[in-house]
Write an enzyme that holds these catalytic residues in place. Structure first.
Site, mmCIF file in Angstrom:
data_model
loop_
_atom_site.group_PDB
_atom_site.id
_atom_site.type_symbol
_atom_site.label_atom_id
_atom_site.label_comp_id
_atom_site.label_asym_id
_atom_site.label_seq_id
_atom_site.Cartn_x
_atom_site.Cartn_y
_atom_site.Cartn_z
ATOM 1 N N HIS A 147 39.037 36.019 34.846
ATOM 2 C CA HIS A 147 38.707 34.678 35.323
ATOM 3 C C HIS A 147 38.364 33.764 34.146
ATOM 4 O O HIS A 147 38.825 32.627 34.061
ATOM 5 C CB HIS A 147 37.492 34.741 36.255
ATOM 6 C CG HIS A 147 37.789 35.190 37.645
ATOM 7 N ND1 HIS A 147 38.649 34.536 38.485
ATOM 8 C CD2 HIS A 147 37.287 36.241 38.366
ATOM 9 C CE1 HIS A 147 38.684 35.151 39.670
ATOM 10 N NE2 HIS A 147 37.868 36.189 39.616
ATOM 11 N N HIS A 155 37.323 42.280 35.082
ATOM 12 C CA HIS A 155 37.726 41.369 36.156
ATOM 13 C C HIS A 155 37.240 39.944 35.867
ATOM 14 O O HIS A 155 38.024 38.988 35.880
ATOM 15 C CB HIS A 155 37.146 41.876 37.479
ATOM 16 C CG HIS A 155 37.483 41.037 38.665
ATOM 17 N ND1 HIS A 155 38.496 41.346 39.536
ATOM 18 C CD2 HIS A 155 36.934 39.891 39.137
ATOM 19 C CE1 HIS A 155 38.561 40.434 40.497
ATOM 20 N NE2 HIS A 155 37.613 39.541 40.278
ATOM 21 N N GLU A 156 35.956 39.813 35.596
ATOM 22 C CA GLU A 156 35.405 38.482 35.361
ATOM 23 C C GLU A 156 35.923 37.882 34.054
ATOM 24 O O GLU A 156 36.065 36.659 33.938
ATOM 25 C CB GLU A 156 33.874 38.532 35.366
ATOM 26 C CG GLU A 156 33.250 39.063 36.657
ATOM 27 C CD GLU A 156 33.702 38.340 37.920
ATOM 28 O OE1 GLU A 156 34.111 37.150 37.821
ATOM 29 O OE2 GLU A 156 33.668 38.939 39.007
ATOM 30 N N GLU A 216 42.165 34.338 41.025
ATOM 31 C CA GLU A 216 42.023 35.771 41.261
ATOM 32 C C GLU A 216 43.186 36.544 40.660
ATOM 33 O O GLU A 216 43.032 37.706 40.265
ATOM 34 C CB GLU A 216 41.907 36.042 42.759
ATOM 35 C CG GLU A 216 41.380 37.417 43.117
ATOM 36 C CD GLU A 216 39.941 37.653 42.676
ATOM 37 O OE1 GLU A 216 39.549 38.838 42.568
ATOM 38 O OE2 GLU A 216 39.210 36.672 42.428
#
Length: 508
Positions: free
Chosen positions: A266, A262-263, A301
């Site tokens: 980003h 997830h990160e 996101e």
């Protein structure tokens, strides 16, 4: 002064903000608890210095000169957009007293440690005074900024320009319409096997595997690093230093893995911004006073949720990487097939924790937070009554009984730093992720073929070309229209969830 002068002065604003980000990263990863009080003052000093430079006579003279110089350029040129964004940001911040910004920033840093203690002890009363003050500050900001229909709209503008309470209500209604029948059907269906996710996975091995997977999808560790923290986040100090964090539970391995993916999503957004935009307003959120290349928090996101869910939780991903995960944890997953693993990491079950929620129930966590935030801001919900309201909403939307404040109202870090109005970004990001992924794979079938063969470069390049490289040059909807031909559309997201979960749970 000239356009070049404007770039020089806004570059100094970016430097202040990046310095603040370095201190924030350290506070959330390395800093001893005793440093919280002085760190809060350091961060407040930098934020106010950035704001004062942004609103200074020097900046206004540079802006006037730049405006005259770029007057003949197209409205969507980088130069014209920079001038327009600086002009808007000055107007925004001049409506907010500098003292209010100082109070908010100083409280935000100090409140993080208070929140961390309250969360550890599962005691909301420890955090309630700080949150009460933070809500009051946000109310003051909303009144200073102005709004048409609801004070919450003014606060959401900082994170997701154009989003309104009325619009969110309509969007949430469409999502509930599409998701609730699936959730109800799944509740009656046979559950996938998942006990193997809760075995004893060594923490060092988890961090090594999480980083390995982040690198496989394209996270550049020559310009980044992975650390642990209480609440995972990504932060960039220009595109050349973009750091990510995750958290580790030795008895639940997916937390570290999917947190890192997830990160990394980003991070790849930031690492993909056009190098020419470094230290310019096209890599600086001058409204939020945050050094970031993403055009909105929802757009940001979209990249994290796309890589985490559409790639990392796909059947093809585990067809290709089951051997890698078995090798990372010798003997622990030898009895698990790739199909069992895929089904397990996609199982849908209502839970207490947002960051651990499955794709299907995740947005209900967002709805709870947005609705409660709006009520706190308009005064119809007192902070003291927040835990009771939270628990009731979780029962209504997800049917779960929240056992304590730590697993309930205290689980997210956002309120401690004053980020009221940001939770809508998570659902907007989910919708954008599906819309972008659907367009990428349908218009360029070779992208899906590459994914099926563990080649993530074509998808990453498409996202860089259509999203990341533009930095903050285009608005969220402009970006979506250029990439997909339409503005925000929830239908691809609903279709994605319906297809995926109907197949996993063999629904009619």
């Amino acid at each position: 002064m000239s356009y070049a002068g404007l770039i020089e002065v806004t570059g100094r604003v970016n430097d202040f903000l990046n310095a603040g980000s370095v201190l924030s990263w350290d506070a959330r990863t390395m800093m001893p608890k005793g440093g919280a009080e002085t760190r809060s003052k350091q961060l407040a000093t930098l934020a106010v210095a950035a704001r004062n430079l942004l609103c200074s006579d020097e900046m206004k003279r540079a802006l006037d000169g730049a405006e005259a110089e770029v007057a003949g350029k197209p409205d969507d040129s980088p130069e014209a957009r920079i001038v327009a964004q600086v002009r808007e940001a000055i107007g925004y911040h001049e409506r907010i007293p500098a003292e209010l910004l100082r109070r908010k920033t100083e409280l935000g840093s100090a409140a993080h440690e208070v929140w961390a203690e309250a969360r550890e002890k599962a005691d909301f009363s420890i955090f309630a005074p700080a949150l009460t003050t933070m809500v009051d500050i946000n109310r003051e900001m909303a009144e200073a900024l102005g709004y048409e229909d609801h004070p919450y709209d003014a606060l959401m503008y900082r994170f997701e320009p154009g989003t309104t309470t009325t619009g969110l209500t309509k969007l949430f209604g469409r999502l509930r319409e599409g998701m609730i029948p699936l959730i109800r059907a799944i509740a009656e269906a046979e559950k996938p096997r998942a006990e193997f996710l809760y075995r004893d996975f060594p923490e060092d091995a988890q961090m090594a595997f999480a980083l390995n997977m982040a690198k496989k999808i394209g996270y550049d560790t020559d310009r980044g690093r992975l650390d642990t923290t209480v609440h995972p986040f990504e932060v960039s100090f220009t595109r050349n230093d973009v750091r990510i964090t995750t958290r580790v539970n030795k008895n639940y391995m997916p937390m570290s893995l999917f947190g890192a993916l997830h990160e990394a999503g980003h991070a790849m957004y930031e690492q993909g911004v056009d190098p020419a935009y470094t230290r310019t307003p096209l890599a600086t959120d001058l409204i939020s006073l945050y050094a970031v290349g993403g055009v909105s928090f929802g757009a940001h996101e979209s990249q994290s949720r796309l890589w985490e869910n559409h790639v990392g939780r796909s059947r093809g991903f585990w067809k290709n990487h089951m051997g890698d995960i078995r090798a990372a944890y010798p003997g622990l997953l030898d009895d698990v097939s790739e199909e069992e693993f895929y089904r397990a990491v996609n199982r849908s079950e209502p839970s207490f924790i947002r960051v651990e929620a499955d794709e299907l129930t995740y947005d209900f966590h967002v709805m709870v937070r947005c609705e409660l935030e709006a009520k706190m801001v308009d005064g119809s919900l007192e902070v003291a009554d927040l835990p009771e309201a939270w628990n009731a909403a979780m029962k209504e939307y997800l049917g779960v009984e929240v056992p304590d404040d730590g697993q309930g109202v205290l689980q997210d870090v956002h309120w401690s730093s004053g980020q009221i109005g940001t939770f809508c970004n998570y659902t907007i990001g989910n919708i954008m992720a599906a819309q972008l992924f659907d367009t990428a794979t349908s218009t360029k079938p070779e992208i899906q073929t590459a994914l099926d063969n563990a080649d993530y470069t074509p998808l990453r390049n498409w996202l860089t070309d259509n999203v990341a490289q533009h930095g903050r040059r285009f608005s969220r909807d402009e970006l979506l229209e250029k990439a997909t031909g339409r503005t925000l559309d929830p239908e691809p997201y609903i279709a994605h969830l319906t297809k995926k979960y109907s197949e996993i749970y063999a629904l009619a």
